[in-house]
Write a protein that holds these residues in place. Structure first.
Motif, PDB file in Angstrom:
ATOM      1  N   GLU A   1       0.721  -1.318  -0.005  1.00  0.00           N
ATOM      2  CA  GLU A   1       0.063   0.296  -0.097  1.00  0.00           C
ATOM      3  C   GLU A   1       0.983   1.119  -0.133  1.00  0.00           C
ATOM      4  OE1 GLU A   1      -2.919  -0.116   3.036  1.00  0.00           O
ATOM      5  OE2 GLU A   1      -4.281  -1.432   1.971  1.00  0.00           O
ATOM      6  N   GLN A   2       1.842   1.282   0.624  1.00  0.00           N
ATOM      7  CA  GLN A   2       3.027   2.427   0.914  1.00  0.00           C
ATOM      8  C   GLN A   2       3.526   2.664  -0.474  1.00  0.00           C
ATOM      9  OE1 GLN A   2       5.763   2.116   3.652  1.00  0.00           O
ATOM     10  NE2 GLN A   2       6.339   4.154   3.697  1.00  0.00           N
ATOM     11  N   LYS A   3       4.112   1.716  -0.973  1.00  0.00           N
ATOM     12  CA  LYS A   3       5.142   1.741  -2.167  1.00  0.00           C
ATOM     13  C   LYS A   3       4.294   1.667  -3.381  1.00  0.00           C
ATOM     14  CE  LYS A   3       9.327   0.038  -4.067  1.00  0.00           C
ATOM     15  NZ  LYS A   3      10.091   1.232  -3.634  1.00  0.00           N
ATOM     16  N   LEU A   4       3.133   0.914  -3.546  1.00  0.00           N
ATOM     17  CA  LEU A   4       2.636   0.626  -5.024  1.00  0.00           C
ATOM     18  C   LEU A   4       1.123   1.191  -5.212  1.00  0.00           C
ATOM     19  CD1 LEU A   4       4.053  -3.127  -5.240  1.00  0.00           C
ATOM     20  CD2 LEU A   4       4.881  -0.748  -6.395  1.00  0.00           C
ATOM     21  N   THR A   5       0.289   0.696  -4.269  1.00  0.00           N
ATOM     22  CA  THR A   5      -1.301   0.823  -4.671  1.00  0.00           C
ATOM     23  C   THR A   5      -2.113   0.412  -3.533  1.00  0.00           C
ATOM     24  OG1 THR A   5      -2.973   0.520  -6.274  1.00  0.00           O
ATOM     25  CG2 THR A   5      -1.821  -1.415  -5.613  1.00  0.00           C
ATOM     26  N   PRO A   6      -3.246   1.286  -3.242  1.00  0.00           N
ATOM     27  CA  PRO A   6      -3.968   0.842  -2.014  1.00  0.00           C
ATOM     28  C   PRO A   6      -5.073  -0.274  -2.232  1.00  0.00           C
ATOM     29  CG  PRO A   6      -4.730   2.802  -3.123  1.00  0.00           C
ATOM     30  CD  PRO A   6      -3.414   2.527  -3.865  1.00  0.00           C
ATOM     31  N   LYS A   7      -5.761  -0.732  -1.280  1.00  0.00           N
ATOM     32  CA  LYS A   7      -6.522  -1.815  -1.196  1.00  0.00           C
ATOM     33  C   LYS A   7      -7.690  -1.691  -2.455  1.00  0.00           C
ATOM     34  CE  LYS A   7      -9.823  -4.157   1.880  1.00  0.00           C
ATOM     35  NZ  LYS A   7     -10.232  -4.433   3.095  1.00  0.00           N
TER      36      LYS A   7
END
Length: 261
Positions: A92-98
């Motif tokens: 979530e921090q580096k790439l993409t949220p839920k």
């Protein structure tokens, strides 16, 4: 896994087959939204480039920085160098949220993954209820009956001791790989579904493709040259049979598993 490909990254980028347009058309037809795709284990970006023509944005990740440096640079592809294992919080921090990704793909890499951890990530980031995971592998190349006879002995005898055990999942066309997902609309199961990609290769290119194998690198590190003089000579005789010394159409069967959350 990425360490097996670092030393031959250039060969990998130059000779690994591109994937057929029909494969991406099929996957796109089973993916309701085309906003965001994530190519996991992108390598040198062969699949990411095709996704970029279909999806508004593409995330492409790999554990090998050297391979990412060889990937095509397109405005809607974001490349990220990632560790082999990531927590949900790191994703979530580096790439993409839920629940933000329409499609996740894994091209010729799922057999290397820590599947329980990876599938946890898949189910976290894919949109509900129709987010799609598509994973495929290609098996051994087919040229013609004469070349294939030489290649099959080389593959099953000479190179066999140097393949990682995970290669068996590729040999099985991903039939036996764990794939806990629901069939996409219009299908009764998750595959594998077969496609074919073709690449025009001369014999030097065919040898470069072999040198891009993880098994070739493993053998080399153990002091074994798989493409010794006698092997090269056997391939030359088969390739040039009948006086045809030129490039040949090399076919790679592609086997796809596809499902939704």
């Amino acid at each position: 896994m990425s360490k097996l490909f670092i030393k031959q990254s250039k060969q990998y980028a130059e000779t690994r087959p591109c994937y057929p347009e029909k494969l991406f058309d099929y996957i796109a037809s089973k993916t309701p939204c085309h906003d965001l795709a994530w190519d996991v284990g992108t390598g040198s970006g062969q699949a990411a480039r095709s996704l970029a023509g279909i999806f508004k944005n593409v995330i492409a990740t790999d554990t090998s920085q050297k391979q990412l440096e060889l990937a095509p640079k397109l405005p809607n592809i974001r490349y990220e160098h990632t560790p082999p294992v990531m927590s949900i919080a790191e994703v979530e921090q580096k790439l993409t949220p839920k629940s933000s990704v329409d499609l996740m793909i894994v091209a010729q890499a799922l057999h290397w993954f820590d599947l329980p951890n990876f599938y946890q990530q898949v189910k976290h980031v894919l949109k509900k209820p129709n987010g799609v995971l598509a994973a495929w592998c290609y098996t051994v190349p087919r040229v013609n009956s004469i070349v294939d006879t030489v290649f099959d002995r080389f593959y099953t005898v000479d190179s066999d001791p140097y393949w990682d055990p995970a290669r068996k999942l590729v040999n099985d066309k991903y039939k036996t790989i764990d794939f806990p997902f629901v069939p996409v609309d219009g299908e009764e199961n998750t595959g594998p579904f077969e496609f074919v990609t073709e690449q025009l290769m001369d014999l030097d290119g065919f040898f470069t493709y072999i040198r891009s194998w993880s098994a070739y690198q493993t053998a080399k590190e153990k002091g074994v040259e798989l493409l010794g003089d006698h092997v090269i000579e056997a391939f030359k005789q088969a390739w040039n049979e009948g006086g045809d010394h030129g490039p040949k159409d090399v076919k790679f069967p592609v086997n796809l598993r596809i499902g939704k959350v």
